[in-house]
Design a protein around this motif. Structure first.
Motif, PDB file in Angstrom:
ATOM      1  N   MET A 291       0.828  -1.205   0.000  1.00  0.00           N
ATOM      2  CA  MET A 291       0.000   0.000   0.000  1.00  0.00           C
ATOM      3  C   MET A 291       0.867   1.262   0.000  1.00  0.00           C
ATOM      4  N   LEU A 292       1.900   1.283   0.844  1.00  0.00           N
ATOM      5  CA  LEU A 292       2.768   2.462   0.910  1.00  0.00           C
ATOM      6  C   LEU A 292       3.473   2.685  -0.421  1.00  0.00           C
ATOM      7  N   TYR A 293       3.984   1.606  -1.008  1.00  0.00           N
ATOM      8  CA  TYR A 293       4.665   1.728  -2.295  1.00  0.00           C
ATOM      9  C   TYR A 293       3.712   2.226  -3.378  1.00  0.00           C
ATOM     10  N   GLY A 294       2.495   1.660  -3.401  1.00  0.00           N
ATOM     11  CA  GLY A 294       1.529   2.035  -4.421  1.00  0.00           C
ATOM     12  C   GLY A 294       1.074   3.477  -4.307  1.00  0.00           C
ATOM     13  N   TRP A 295       0.732   3.902  -3.075  1.00  0.00           N
ATOM     14  CA  TRP A 295       0.207   5.263  -2.907  1.00  0.00           C
ATOM     15  C   TRP A 295       1.287   6.327  -3.058  1.00  0.00           C
ATOM     16  N   ILE A 296       2.540   5.974  -2.749  1.00  0.00           N
ATOM     17  CA  ILE A 296       3.622   6.955  -2.892  1.00  0.00           C
ATOM     18  C   ILE A 296       4.074   7.079  -4.343  1.00  0.00           C
ATOM     19  N   ASN A 297       4.187   5.954  -5.037  1.00  0.00           N
ATOM     20  CA  ASN A 297       4.761   5.963  -6.391  1.00  0.00           C
ATOM     21  C   ASN A 297       3.723   5.925  -7.510  1.00  0.00           C
ATOM     22  N   HIS A 298       2.545   5.366  -7.248  1.00  0.00           N
ATOM     23  CA  HIS A 298       1.522   5.237  -8.293  1.00  0.00           C
ATOM     24  C   HIS A 298       0.164   5.684  -7.744  1.00  0.00           C
ATOM     25  N   SER A 299       0.091   6.930  -7.305  1.00  0.00           N
ATOM     26  CA  SER A 299      -1.132   7.432  -6.656  1.00  0.00           C
ATOM     27  C   SER A 299      -2.324   7.406  -7.610  1.00  0.00           C
ATOM     28  N   THR A 300      -2.134   7.840  -8.853  1.00  0.00           N
ATOM     29  CA  THR A 300      -3.234   7.870  -9.821  1.00  0.00           C
ATOM     30  C   THR A 300      -3.746   6.461 -10.092  1.00  0.00           C
ATOM     31  N   HIS A 301      -2.829   5.530 -10.214  1.00  0.00           N
ATOM     32  CA  HIS A 301      -3.205   4.126 -10.458  1.00  0.00           C
ATOM     33  C   HIS A 301      -3.994   3.573  -9.275  1.00  0.00           C
ATOM     34  N   MET A 302      -3.606   3.914  -8.053  1.00  0.00           N
ATOM     35  CA  MET A 302      -4.295   3.419  -6.865  1.00  0.00           C
ATOM     36  C   MET A 302      -5.691   4.031  -6.750  1.00  0.00           C
ATOM     37  N   PHE A 303      -5.819   5.309  -7.097  1.00  0.00           N
ATOM     38  CA  PHE A 303      -7.152   5.931  -7.093  1.00  0.00           C
ATOM     39  C   PHE A 303      -8.050   5.293  -8.143  1.00  0.00           C
ATOM     40  N   ALA A 304      -7.481   4.956  -9.302  1.00  0.00           N
ATOM     41  CA  ALA A 304      -8.264   4.328 -10.370  1.00  0.00           C
ATOM     42  C   ALA A 304      -8.776   2.963  -9.941  1.00  0.00           C
ATOM     43  N   HIS A 305      -8.025   2.267  -9.079  1.00  0.00           N
ATOM     44  CA  HIS A 305      -8.441   0.945  -8.603  1.00  0.00           C
ATOM     45  C   HIS A 305      -9.681   1.022  -7.713  1.00  0.00           C
ATOM     46  N   LEU A 306      -9.920   2.177  -7.118  1.00  0.00           N
ATOM     47  CA  LEU A 306     -11.074   2.320  -6.221  1.00  0.00           C
ATOM     48  C   LEU A 306     -12.391   2.359  -6.982  1.00  0.00           C
ATOM     49  N   VAL A 307     -12.337   2.676  -8.278  1.00  0.00           N
ATOM     50  CA  VAL A 307     -13.556   2.712  -9.101  1.00  0.00           C
ATOM     51  C   VAL A 307     -13.360   1.774 -10.291  1.00  0.00           C
ATOM     52  N   PRO A 308     -13.957   0.587 -10.253  1.00  0.00           N
ATOM     53  CA  PRO A 308     -13.813  -0.360 -11.370  1.00  0.00           C
ATOM     54  C   PRO A 308     -14.312   0.231 -12.682  1.00  0.00           C
ATOM     55  N   GLN A 309     -13.707  -0.189 -13.777  1.00  0.00           N
ATOM     56  CA  GLN A 309     -14.063   0.330 -15.090  1.00  0.00           C
ATOM     57  C   GLN A 309     -15.514  -0.007 -15.426  1.00  0.00           C
ATOM     58  N   GLY A 310     -16.232   0.974 -15.943  1.00  0.00           N
ATOM     59  CA  GLY A 310     -17.624   0.765 -16.331  1.00  0.00           C
ATOM     60  C   GLY A 310     -18.635   1.006 -15.227  1.00  0.00           C
ATOM     61  N   THR A 311     -18.187   1.501 -14.066  1.00  0.00           N
ATOM     62  CA  THR A 311     -19.111   1.765 -12.959  1.00  0.00           C
ATOM     63  C   THR A 311     -19.952   3.005 -13.255  1.00  0.00           C
ATOM     64  N   PRO A 312     -21.280   2.947 -13.112  1.00  0.00           N
ATOM     65  CA  PRO A 312     -22.125   4.139 -13.323  1.00  0.00           C
ATOM     66  C   PRO A 312     -21.758   5.244 -12.346  1.00  0.00           C
ATOM     67  N   ALA A 313     -21.954   6.485 -12.771  1.00  0.00           N
ATOM     68  CA  ALA A 313     -21.572   7.634 -11.941  1.00  0.00           C
ATOM     69  C   ALA A 313     -22.297   7.641 -10.608  1.00  0.00           C
ATOM     70  N   ALA A 314     -23.562   7.191 -10.592  1.00  0.00           N
ATOM     71  CA  ALA A 314     -24.345   7.200  -9.350  1.00  0.00           C
ATOM     72  C   ALA A 314     -23.795   6.224  -8.316  1.00  0.00           C
ATOM     73  N   LEU A 315     -23.130   5.163  -8.777  1.00  0.00           N
ATOM     74  CA  LEU A 315     -22.623   4.139  -7.862  1.00  0.00           C
ATOM     75  C   LEU A 315     -21.172   4.354  -7.457  1.00  0.00           C
ATOM     76  N   MET A 316     -20.520   5.352  -8.042  1.00  0.00           N
ATOM     77  CA  MET A 316     -19.103   5.562  -7.764  1.00  0.00           C
ATOM     78  C   MET A 316     -18.788   5.789  -6.282  1.00  0.00           C
ATOM     79  N   PRO A 317     -19.550   6.641  -5.557  1.00  0.00           N
ATOM     80  CA  PRO A 317     -19.242   6.812  -4.119  1.00  0.00           C
ATOM     81  C   PRO A 317     -19.334   5.507  -3.333  1.00  0.00           C
ATOM     82  N   PHE A 318     -20.346   4.683  -3.658  1.00  0.00           N
ATOM     83  CA  PHE A 318     -20.500   3.399  -2.962  1.00  0.00           C
ATOM     84  C   PHE A 318     -19.357   2.445  -3.303  1.00  0.00           C
ATOM     85  N   MET A 319     -18.940   2.451  -4.579  1.00  0.00           N
ATOM     86  CA  MET A 319     -17.864   1.557  -4.986  1.00  0.00           C
ATOM     87  C   MET A 319     -16.543   1.945  -4.324  1.00  0.00           C
ATOM     88  N   VAL A 320     -16.331   3.253  -4.150  1.00  0.00           N
ATOM     89  CA  VAL A 320     -15.105   3.704  -3.467  1.00  0.00           C
ATOM     90  C   VAL A 320     -15.090   3.183  -2.032  1.00  0.00           C
TER      91      VAL A 320
END
Length: 225
Positions: A115-144
């Motif tokens: 987690m430390l390595y990912g958030w320090i070196n690949h922050s954008t990639h780690m944020f993208a992992h919190l919202v799976p591809q194809g998730t509707p906008a209304a469900l994004m907060p719940f998916m996070v």
């Protein structure tokens, strides 16, 4: 007679008030057959083939983004856990992997370092992992929220899975074995056959659980690259 069924997992053996049962995690190296250290030997070649197969599989799981040599961490982790699982199958030997202290000590530092390595070196990639591809906008907060919780409980699930599987098999063997004195000859023979079958199953579980722990750790590592 045990006052408590779980007392078999209690590290009660001690010398000068120092618990020595935890030494089973490292002292078992003494029982490795002598021909293993001779090169080449059948024991050495067998272990080399197993490690090579695991190295290739973990390399595939890590993908092209995996650092050179990183597979050796997970191969060593597999070896350590499998070794301790098998040590616990011997009579009167302390099963270290049935304790959360042991399993969580393996899972938590690995997960935290990923987690430390990912958030320090690949922050954008780690944020993208919190919202799976194809998730509707209304469900994004719940998916996070769901993805965050699933990430936080990963070390706990790794530790509990390994400890629970080790405890379950040993408890069943002890529970069945404690009924032996009250049985007749026929039932004792059936009990012995059942115990041998369960011991064989536990040997398979010892390998499978160490493999599952190592593979899941590898998959968690591959997600941060």
């Amino acid at each position: 007679m045990m006052s408590n069924l779980f007392s078999m997992f209690d590290p009660s053996t001690n010398i000068f008030n120092m618990s020595i049962n935890w030494l089973s995690s490292i002292i078992g190296i003494i029982i490795i057959p002598m021909p293993f250290w001779l090169t080449p030997s059948r024991f050495h070649m067998l272990w080399y083939n197993i490690m090579s197969s695991l190295h290739k599989e973990f390399k595939t799981l890590l993908g092209s983004s995996g650092k050179n040599g990183s597979t050796f961490i997970f191969v060593s982790l597999f070896s350590l856990i499998m070794f301790n699982n098998f040590m616990g199958l011997f009579p009167y030997v302390f099963t270290s992997t049935s304790h959360m202290v042991m399993t969580l000590s393996l899972a938590l530092p690995l997960w935290l370092s990923f987690m430390l390595y990912g958030w320090i070196n690949h922050s954008t990639h780690m944020f993208a992992h919190l919202v799976p591809q194809g998730t509707p906008a209304a469900l994004m907060p719940f998916m996070v929220c769901i993805e965050t919780i699933s990430n936080l409980i990963r070390p706990g699930t790794l530790a509990v899975r390994l400890a629970a599987n080790m405890i379950a098999g040993h408890l069943l063997l002890t529970l069945l074995g404690s009924t032996g004195p009250s049985m007749n000859i026929l039932m004792i023979n059936i009990l012995i056959i059942t115990q041998i079958a369960l011991l064989t199953l536990e040997s398979a579980v010892a390998i499978i659980q160490s493999y599952v722990f190592a593979v899941l750790s590898t998959l968690y590592s591959s997600e941060v690259n």
